[in-house]
Scaffold this active site. Structure first.
Site, PDB file in Angstrom:
ATOM      1  CG  ASP A 136      -4.558   7.749  -7.334  1.00 29.66           C
ATOM      2  OD1 ASP A 136      -5.677   8.251  -7.171  1.00 29.66           O
ATOM      3  OD2 ASP A 136      -3.641   7.859  -6.507  1.00 29.66           O
TER       4      ASP A 136
ATOM      5  CG  HIS B  16      -0.463   3.912  -0.866  1.00 34.48           C
ATOM      6  ND1 HIS B  16      -0.345   4.068   0.497  1.00 34.48           N
ATOM      7  CD2 HIS B  16      -1.490   4.722  -1.248  1.00 34.48           C
ATOM      8  CE1 HIS B  16      -1.249   4.925   0.923  1.00 34.48           C
ATOM      9  NE2 HIS B  16      -1.958   5.335  -0.115  1.00 34.48           N
TER      10      HIS B  16
END
Length: 277
Positions: free
Chosen positions: A242, A201
């Site tokens: 996720d 990320h």
């Protein structure tokens, strides 16, 4: 996002997720003194819970809603609570006075520990700065669109495969790992010039704290563990939220689209906060 931490109006989101409900988190983000009640309307038998129902129910509400311009924060909070309640029902939360995580758990036949993991996931997903879906909701709000229309703009943007569609991609990656092994599946994805979904990320170079918080309270199955190890070895990146949602879905036997449902419901609270702002 500050120095690798996600902060909601001065409160660390990971610390908040240890005990808060989505209703209490809404109070933080909406700057209210009491938890927000998300009343679910009677379920519509014509719609099965899921993405399509969420779009349909919000669209109806948007068409009936009042413009957001020139109205007090109190009235906008009421519109937001109603819209989030409608969305919760469309995504599978049963009716009743309980917090939405318990209503989802009841619909999905999940035990108390699983319900608590769902609660934590909802809190961790409630807001994330000016991401694409939040930006879309703010653009709609700038025109004076009704609250439900602003949430619908966010939902439409979330449906893109580069945003809320990441949950489906990681489920596909896990299935590939089940068929071919984690290392082979990782190589296959990378050989097609595709970044591994649910790993890394840009805002969290040292790892997504939301993922770490959620993974700390759920059991990671052997396949997911091997996939995490293979991804780290191949790319040097750690799992993001996720991946944690996919592990939660697999571990609790939730519907395949549960990551999208949880993301949409939780983030609607943040969309509403930005819309009111």
């Amino acid at each position: 996002v500050l120095h690798g931490h996600l902060v909601y109006r001065g409160q660390d989101a990971v610390a908040l997720s240890a005990s808060a409900t989505l209703e209490e988190t809404a109070a933080v983000l909406w700057a209210l003194p009491e938890p927000v009640a998300f009343r679910a309307p009677a379920p519509d038998a014509a719609h099965q819970p899921g993405r399509a129902s969420a779009f349909a129910q919000l669209a109806v509400l948007a068409g009936q809603g009042r413009p957001s311009l020139g109205r007090s924060a109190t009235s906008l909070h009421a519109d937001a609570a109603h819209a989030v309640g409608v969305l919760a029902s469309a995504l599978g939360a049963s009716a009743g006075p309980d917090p939405v995580h318990r209503r989802l758990a009841r619909d999905w036949s999940v035990d108390a520990a699983g319900a608590d993991a769902i609660r934590r996931a909802l809190v961790l997903l409630a807001d994330h700065e000016l991401n694409a879906s939040t930006f879309a909701a703010r653009v709609a709000a700038s025109t004076g669109a009704p609250m439900a229309a602003c949430l619908l703009a966010g939902l439409a943007t979330l449906s893109g495969h580069r945003h809320g569609g990441a949950g489906e991609a990681v489920m596909q990656l896990a299935e590939d790992a089940g068929r071919h092994g984690a290392e082979a599946a990782t190589r296959r994805w990378l050989s097609h010039d595709r970044p591994l979904p649910s790993f890394g990320h840009p805002l969290y170079p040292d790892g997504d704290p939301r993922a770490a918080a959620l993974l700390s309270v759920i059991d990671i199955d052997d396949l997911s563990q091997s996939l995490r190890d293979a991804a780290l070895a191949a790319t040097g990146t750690r799992p993001n939220i996720d991946f944690a949602l996919a592990v939660l879905t697999r571990g609790l036997g939730l519907p395949r689209d549960a990551p999208f449902r949880l993301f949409a419901l939780a983030r609607s609270v943040g969309w509403a906060a930005h819309t009111i702002e």
